[in-house]
Scaffold this motif. Structure first.
Motif, PDB file in Angstrom:
ATOM      1  N   ILE A 197       1.059  -1.183  -0.111  1.00 20.88           N
ATOM      2  CA  ILE A 197      -0.066   0.220   0.026  1.00 20.88           C
ATOM      3  C   ILE A 197       0.894   1.070  -0.122  1.00 20.88           C
ATOM      4  CG2 ILE A 197      -1.735   1.361   1.215  1.00 20.88           C
ATOM      5  CD1 ILE A 197      -2.532  -1.396   2.436  1.00 20.88           C
ATOM      6  N   ILE A 198       0.635   2.251  -0.975  1.00 23.51           N
ATOM      7  CA  ILE A 198       1.290   3.428  -0.893  1.00 23.51           C
ATOM      8  C   ILE A 198       0.285   4.572  -0.758  1.00 23.51           C
ATOM      9  CG2 ILE A 198       2.763   4.958  -2.269  1.00 23.51           C
ATOM     10  CD1 ILE A 198       3.777   2.584  -4.020  1.00 23.51           C
ATOM     11  N   THR A 199       0.595   5.204   0.326  1.00 22.65           N
ATOM     12  CA  THR A 199      -0.527   6.206   0.804  1.00 22.65           C
ATOM     13  C   THR A 199       0.268   7.543   0.991  1.00 22.65           C
ATOM     14  OG1 THR A 199      -2.293   6.891   2.224  1.00 22.65           O
ATOM     15  CG2 THR A 199      -0.503   5.545   3.182  1.00 22.65           C
ATOM     16  N   ASP A 200      -0.627   8.663   0.393  1.00 23.70           N
ATOM     17  CA  ASP A 200      -0.237   9.938   0.896  1.00 23.70           C
ATOM     18  C   ASP A 200      -0.233  10.228   2.437  1.00 23.70           C
ATOM     19  OD1 ASP A 200       0.328  12.876   0.609  1.00 23.70           O
ATOM     20  OD2 ASP A 200      -1.815  13.403   0.210  1.00 23.70           O
ATOM     21  N   TYR A 201       0.473  10.938   3.169  1.00 28.08           N
ATOM     22  CA  TYR A 201       0.234  11.267   4.324  1.00 28.08           C
ATOM     23  C   TYR A 201      -1.046  12.249   4.506  1.00 28.08           C
ATOM     24  CZ  TYR A 201       1.127  12.567   9.090  1.00 28.08           C
ATOM     25  OH  TYR A 201       1.072  12.870  10.352  1.00 28.08           O
ATOM     26  N   CYS A 202      -0.835  13.180   3.859  1.00 23.22           N
ATOM     27  CA  CYS A 202      -1.830  14.546   4.102  1.00 23.22           C
ATOM     28  C   CYS A 202      -3.034  14.297   3.543  1.00 23.22           C
ATOM     29  CB  CYS A 202      -1.266  15.963   4.111  1.00 23.22           C
ATOM     30  SG  CYS A 202      -2.133  17.277   4.700  1.00 23.22           S
ATOM     31  N   MET A 203      -4.292  13.918   3.975  1.00 24.57           N
ATOM     32  CA  MET A 203      -5.604  13.636   3.102  1.00 24.57           C
ATOM     33  C   MET A 203      -6.532  13.938   4.360  1.00 24.57           C
ATOM     34  SD  MET A 203      -5.029  10.092   1.129  1.00 24.57           S
ATOM     35  CE  MET A 203      -4.672   9.175   2.607  1.00 24.57           C
ATOM     36  N   PRO A 204      -7.539  14.637   3.704  1.00 23.65           N
ATOM     37  CA  PRO A 204      -8.743  14.821   4.672  1.00 23.65           C
ATOM     38  C   PRO A 204      -9.387  13.749   5.223  1.00 23.65           C
ATOM     39  CG  PRO A 204      -9.480  15.139   2.058  1.00 23.65           C
ATOM     40  CD  PRO A 204      -7.987  14.856   2.198  1.00 23.65           C
ATOM     41  N   PRO A 209       3.330  -4.235   3.504  1.00 23.59           N
ATOM     42  CA  PRO A 209       4.056  -3.364   3.448  1.00 23.59           C
ATOM     43  C   PRO A 209       3.248  -2.137   3.199  1.00 23.59           C
ATOM     44  CG  PRO A 209       5.016  -4.968   2.028  1.00 23.59           C
ATOM     45  CD  PRO A 209       3.913  -5.261   2.534  1.00 23.59           C
ATOM     46  N   VAL A 210       3.557  -0.910   4.072  1.00 25.40           N
ATOM     47  CA  VAL A 210       3.139   0.383   3.665  1.00 25.40           C
ATOM     48  C   VAL A 210       4.166   1.390   3.503  1.00 25.40           C
ATOM     49  CG1 VAL A 210       1.594   2.101   4.649  1.00 25.40           C
ATOM     50  CG2 VAL A 210       1.046  -0.371   5.129  1.00 25.40           C
ATOM     51  N   VAL A 211       4.012   2.070   2.402  1.00 22.03           N
ATOM     52  CA  VAL A 211       4.916   3.190   2.163  1.00 22.03           C
ATOM     53  C   VAL A 211       4.227   4.602   2.252  1.00 22.03           C
ATOM     54  CG1 VAL A 211       6.237   4.271   0.281  1.00 22.03           C
ATOM     55  CG2 VAL A 211       6.371   1.735   0.723  1.00 22.03           C
ATOM     56  N   ILE A 212       4.742   5.509   3.042  1.00 22.36           N
ATOM     57  CA  ILE A 212       4.035   6.797   3.116  1.00 22.36           C
ATOM     58  C   ILE A 212       4.753   7.692   2.088  1.00 22.36           C
ATOM     59  CG2 ILE A 212       3.474   8.583   4.692  1.00 22.36           C
ATOM     60  CD1 ILE A 212       2.004   6.316   5.441  1.00 22.36           C
ATOM     61  N   VAL A 213       3.965   8.346   1.310  1.00 25.18           N
ATOM     62  CA  VAL A 213       4.500   9.615   0.357  1.00 25.18           C
ATOM     63  C   VAL A 213       3.890  11.068   0.844  1.00 25.18           C
ATOM     64  CG1 VAL A 213       5.025   8.280  -1.438  1.00 25.18           C
ATOM     65  CG2 VAL A 213       2.751   9.389  -1.389  1.00 25.18           C
ATOM     66  N   SER A 214       4.763  12.011   0.946  1.00 29.26           N
ATOM     67  CA  SER A 214       4.394  13.502   1.310  1.00 29.26           C
ATOM     68  C   SER A 214       5.098  14.333   0.647  1.00 29.26           C
ATOM     69  CB  SER A 214       4.563  13.662   2.636  1.00 29.26           C
ATOM     70  OG  SER A 214       4.352  14.864   3.099  1.00 29.26           O
TER      71      SER A 214
END
Length: 189
Positions: free
Chosen positions: A88-95, A116-121
């Protein structure tokens, strides 16, 4: 046809744009791995999706952490889905729900915590990065996501698959052992 090294170099040098074809996996490539991409920005989600598909990953893209939870079977409206996701690749800042909150929910789940989770910002905030990594994120990447970032992520997905294979094999060994004993007994009778 060029050498494998020349092909690798060529694929690293090309940009992934609207006219760029999807890379076709070679005959020896492993089966397509599935990535769940989560970002509320349409542009960032499309870039992420295109880079992942170019790298031969199957991609499901959603615009919120809540939608990701629905797909994974943890949401309010979800039924137990049989979705096989390798990363899972997810943006950090979301509403509504941040990528960090999504990460925490996944790590609380007994059947999803190993994904595995990857955070993008787009923001380089050291305390935020440290907090995500301490909670279990495999990587914290800065936007814009690049092809070299996606290639590096493959390491985590392959590890994840080996873990799944070991888990599956461990579950099957007792079954196979008892089946063998049953067949031996039946043969003697």
């Amino acid at each position: 046809m060029g050498s494998p090294a020349a092909e690798q170099k060529r694929s690293e040098d090309i940009s992934v744009g609207p006219s760029c074809p999807r890379r076709v996996p070679a005959a020896g490539d492993s089966p397509e791995l599935h990535v769940l991409a989560v970002d509320d920005s349409l542009l960032d989600r499309k870039v992420m999706e295109r880079l992942l598909r170019f790298s031969s990953y199957k991609v499901t893209a959603v615009d919120s952490a809540k939608q990701a939870l629905e797909i994974l079977g943890l949401g309010d409206k979800s039924s137990q889905n049989d979705v096989s996701v390798n990363m899972i690749i997810t943006d950090y800042c979301m509403p509504e729900m941040t990528g960090y909150d999504l990460l925490k929910r996944l790590k609380e789940s007994s059947y999803l915590r190993e994904i595995p989770v990857v955070i993008v910002s787009s923001e380089n905030v050291p305390t935020r990065i440290d907090r995500c990594l301490a909670e279990g994120a495999k990587e914290f990447l800065l936007k814009p996501l690049k092809l070299s970032d996606v290639k590096r992520l493959g390491i985590h997905m392959k590890r994840s698959n080996r873990h799944s294979d070991r888990y599956r094999d461990a579950e099957q060994k007792p079954i196979l052992g008892s089946l063998s004993k049953t067949l031996v007994r039946e043969k003697k009778d």
